[in-house]
Design a protein around this motif. Structure first.
Motif, mmCIF file in Angstrom:
data_model
loop_
_atom_site.group_PDB
_atom_site.id
_atom_site.type_symbol
_atom_site.label_atom_id
_atom_site.label_comp_id
_atom_site.label_asym_id
_atom_site.label_seq_id
_atom_site.Cartn_x
_atom_site.Cartn_y
_atom_site.Cartn_z
ATOM 1 N N ALA A 1 -36.431 0.106 -25.392
ATOM 2 C CA ALA A 1 -35.216 0.655 -26.002
ATOM 3 C C ALA A 1 -34.575 1.702 -25.091
ATOM 4 O O ALA A 1 -33.343 1.738 -24.934
ATOM 5 N N LEU A 2 -35.389 2.556 -24.481
ATOM 6 C CA LEU A 2 -34.851 3.563 -23.562
ATOM 7 C C LEU A 2 -34.311 2.924 -22.287
ATOM 8 O O LEU A 2 -33.316 3.400 -21.723
ATOM 9 N N GLN A 3 -34.940 1.862 -21.835
ATOM 10 C CA GLN A 3 -34.405 1.147 -20.661
ATOM 11 C C GLN A 3 -33.014 0.596 -20.963
ATOM 12 O O GLN A 3 -32.127 0.619 -20.092
ATOM 13 N N LEU A 4 -32.825 0.107 -22.155
ATOM 14 C CA LEU A 4 -31.516 -0.410 -22.540
ATOM 15 C C LEU A 4 -30.482 0.711 -22.582
ATOM 16 O O LEU A 4 -29.325 0.525 -22.158
ATOM 17 N N VAL A 5 -30.883 1.885 -23.055
ATOM 18 C CA VAL A 5 -29.972 3.027 -23.089
ATOM 19 C C VAL A 5 -29.555 3.410 -21.666
ATOM 20 O O VAL A 5 -28.371 3.673 -21.400
ATOM 21 N N VAL A 6 -30.510 3.455 -20.745
ATOM 22 C CA VAL A 6 -30.204 3.792 -19.348
ATOM 23 C C VAL A 6 -29.270 2.749 -18.738
ATOM 24 O O VAL A 6 -28.328 3.092 -18.015
ATOM 25 N N CYS A 7 -29.509 1.490 -19.073
ATOM 26 C CA CYS A 7 -28.650 0.422 -18.554
ATOM 27 C C CYS A 7 -27.228 0.562 -19.086
ATOM 28 O O CYS A 7 -26.254 0.482 -18.328
ATOM 29 N N ASP A 8 -27.097 0.801 -20.373
ATOM 30 C CA ASP A 8 -25.772 0.903 -20.979
ATOM 31 C C ASP A 8 -25.048 2.188 -20.566
ATOM 32 O O ASP A 8 -23.818 2.187 -20.381
ATOM 33 N N THR A 9 -25.789 3.274 -20.411
ATOM 34 C CA THR A 9 -25.171 4.575 -20.143
ATOM 35 C C THR A 9 -24.807 4.757 -18.683
ATOM 36 O O THR A 9 -23.719 5.253 -18.357
ATOM 37 N N PHE A 10 -25.708 4.331 -17.782
ATOM 38 C CA PHE A 10 -25.510 4.596 -16.348
ATOM 39 C C PHE A 10 -25.304 3.330 -15.525
ATOM 40 O O PHE A 10 -25.168 3.407 -14.302
ATOM 41 N N GLN A 11 -25.286 2.188 -16.189
ATOM 42 C CA GLN A 11 -25.155 0.901 -15.499
ATOM 43 C C GLN A 11 -26.247 0.712 -14.441
ATOM 44 O O GLN A 11 -26.023 0.167 -13.360
ATOM 45 N N LEU A 12 -27.420 1.165 -14.769
ATOM 46 C CA LEU A 12 -28.596 0.975 -13.913
ATOM 47 C C LEU A 12 -29.519 0.008 -14.644
ATOM 48 O O LEU A 12 -30.232 0.380 -15.574
ATOM 49 N N CYS A 13 -29.461 -1.259 -14.186
ATOM 50 C CA CYS A 13 -30.146 -2.302 -14.937
ATOM 51 C C CYS A 13 -31.083 -3.166 -14.086
ATOM 52 O O CYS A 13 -32.018 -3.758 -14.625
ATOM 53 N N LYS A 14 -30.820 -3.249 -12.784
ATOM 54 C CA LYS A 14 -31.584 -4.151 -11.925
ATOM 55 C C LYS A 14 -32.305 -3.361 -10.830
ATOM 56 O O LYS A 14 -31.670 -2.640 -10.060
ATOM 57 N N GLU A 15 -33.615 -3.552 -10.761
ATOM 58 C CA GLU A 15 -34.414 -2.814 -9.784
ATOM 59 C C GLU A 15 -34.058 -3.161 -8.351
ATOM 60 O O GLU A 15 -34.040 -2.283 -7.478
ATOM 61 N N GLU A 16 -33.788 -4.427 -8.105
ATOM 62 C CA GLU A 16 -33.550 -4.851 -6.718
ATOM 63 C C GLU A 16 -32.332 -4.178 -6.095
ATOM 64 O O GLU A 16 -32.220 -4.089 -4.874
ATOM 65 N N GLU A 17 -31.418 -3.690 -6.922
ATOM 66 C CA GLU A 17 -30.233 -3.021 -6.392
ATOM 67 C C GLU A 17 -30.488 -1.557 -6.062
ATOM 68 O O GLU A 17 -29.626 -0.888 -5.485
ATOM 69 N N LEU A 18 -31.677 -1.067 -6.411
ATOM 70 C CA LEU A 18 -31.950 0.369 -6.269
ATOM 71 C C LEU A 18 -33.202 0.659 -5.448
ATOM 72 O O LEU A 18 -33.683 1.792 -5.440
ATOM 73 N N LEU A 19 -33.706 -0.323 -4.740
ATOM 74 C CA LEU A 19 -34.973 -0.155 -4.042
ATOM 75 C C LEU A 19 -34.903 0.890 -2.938
ATOM 76 O O LEU A 19 -35.869 1.634 -2.711
ATOM 77 N N LEU A 20 -33.779 0.962 -2.232
ATOM 78 C CA LEU A 20 -33.655 1.947 -1.149
ATOM 79 C C LEU A 20 -33.708 3.373 -1.696
ATOM 80 O O LEU A 20 -34.347 4.255 -1.119
ATOM 81 N N PRO B 1 -40.581 14.086 -8.835
ATOM 82 C CA PRO B 1 -39.778 14.186 -7.617
ATOM 83 C C PRO B 1 -38.646 15.192 -7.790
ATOM 84 O O PRO B 1 -38.195 15.471 -8.903
ATOM 85 N N ALA B 2 -38.204 15.720 -6.671
ATOM 86 C CA ALA B 2 -37.054 16.639 -6.688
ATOM 87 C C ALA B 2 -35.791 15.816 -6.467
ATOM 88 O O ALA B 2 -35.692 15.060 -5.503
ATOM 89 N N PHE B 3 -34.846 15.949 -7.362
ATOM 90 C CA PHE B 3 -33.606 15.171 -7.283
ATOM 91 C C PHE B 3 -32.512 16.047 -6.689
ATOM 92 O O PHE B 3 -32.263 17.173 -7.163
ATOM 93 N N SER B 4 -31.860 15.513 -5.670
ATOM 94 C CA SER B 4 -30.796 16.271 -5.006
ATOM 95 C C SER B 4 -29.421 15.957 -5.584
ATOM 96 O O SER B 4 -28.428 16.592 -5.201
ATOM 97 N N SER B 5 -29.349 14.997 -6.488
ATOM 98 C CA SER B 5 -28.056 14.637 -7.082
ATOM 99 C C SER B 5 -28.278 14.070 -8.479
ATOM 100 O O SER B 5 -29.392 13.687 -8.846
ATOM 101 N N ARG B 6 -27.208 14.030 -9.235
ATOM 102 C CA ARG B 6 -27.254 13.459 -10.571
ATOM 103 C C ARG B 6 -27.627 11.982 -10.506
ATOM 104 O O ARG B 6 -28.390 11.484 -11.342
ATOM 105 N N PHE B 7 -27.116 11.303 -9.498
ATOM 106 C CA PHE B 7 -27.409 9.871 -9.350
ATOM 107 C C PHE B 7 -28.900 9.654 -9.094
ATOM 108 O O PHE B 7 -29.514 8.743 -9.666
#
Length: 258
Positions: free
Chosen positions: A112-131, A222-228
């Motif tokens: 359910a929380l994964q769905l919220v993150v996907c809907d809120t931040f458009q972060l849904c696919k791992e392969e697009e965020l591996l770097l 981890p220390a996050f340097s940005s909101r993203f």
């Protein structure tokens, strides 16, 4: 149903048949063929009486070892707590079934929380965020002891317990990221802590030894340097937690089928 590699495959040991083969080989082969050579060798002074018969027994034992080794390598030698005894423990089976349902419930909350993150931040696919993941250094909490061919209850339960404690702390990242869903995140943290405590208590009730694994820096956020980066971090913490729970669920489920 196809047998999973999560636990060692359970089947009848060939040891009795192999032992019988060894005895038969030693009796027939040793007395008939090799022992016939003993008088000649004795006359030549090259061997002591009984040497060739002893050799036949050694060769027969070697034959048995060669037949036994592939079976042992495939199915593994017994390790850790006796699984056969645990399978007949009613309290242990009750623990497994209750916590299977508990784990399934936690998996649903994570989804359910994964769905919220996907809907809120458009972060849904791992392969697009591996770097970005590599830059953040967010690693999967290991559970290799729960799917190894040398499965041990102590080691698997210890890794599940420790991993739940790690994710309990890591969910603080998600809590900061989704303040509007604080109730669900806090419930998830509480459930992770309770499941970890359940496993610890069951280990103590069974007299299982606690296995300690190197923690390295898995518990450090981890220390996050940005909101993203914060958003991506929350995304991967939930994704990793979901995989962790799936492995833990399979381990508990297969223990019910022993």
């Amino acid at each position: 149903m196809r047998q999973s590699s999560l636990l060692p495959h359970q089947c009848e040991s060939p040891e009795p048949a192999i032992n019988a083969l060894i005895d038969e080989a030693a009796q027939s082969w040793g007395r008939s063929e090799l022992c016939r050579a003993r008088p000649c060798l004795q006359r030549g002074g090259d061997a002591e009486p009984g040497t060739m018969c002893s050799l036949s027994r050694t060769l027969a034992l070697l034959l048995g070892t060669l037949l036994w080794a592939p079976w042992q390598a495939l199915h593994g030698a017994p390790h850790g707590a006796p699984l056969a005894e645990l399978s007949g423990d009613q309290d242990f089976q009750l623990f497994l079934h209750k916590n299977l349902e508990f784990t399934r419930k936690i998996k649903g909350d994570v989804a359910a929380l994964q769905l919220v993150v996907c809907d809120t931040f458009q972060l849904c696919k791992e392969e697009e965020l591996l770097l970005v993941r590599q830059d953040l250094g967010i690693a999967q909490v290991p559970l290799e002891q729960c799917h190894s061919h040398t499965f041990q209850v102590e080691a698997c339960f210890s890794q599940i317990r420790d991993g739940l404690r790690t994710y309990h702390g890591s969910l603080a990242v998600v809590l900061e990221l989704l303040p509007g869903h604080a109730g669900l995140v806090e419930t998830l943290q509480l459930d992770a802590a309770n499941l970890s405590s359940n496993i610890q208590q069951q280990m103590e009730d069974l007299g299982l030894a606690t296995v300690t694994f190197p923690t390295e820096s898995r518990g450090l956020l981890p220390a996050f340097s940005s909101r993203f980066q914060h958003q991506v971090g929350g995304f991967f913490i939930l994704a990793n937690f979901q995989r962790f729970l799936e492995t833990a669920y399979r381990a508990l489920r297969h223990l019910t089928r022993l």
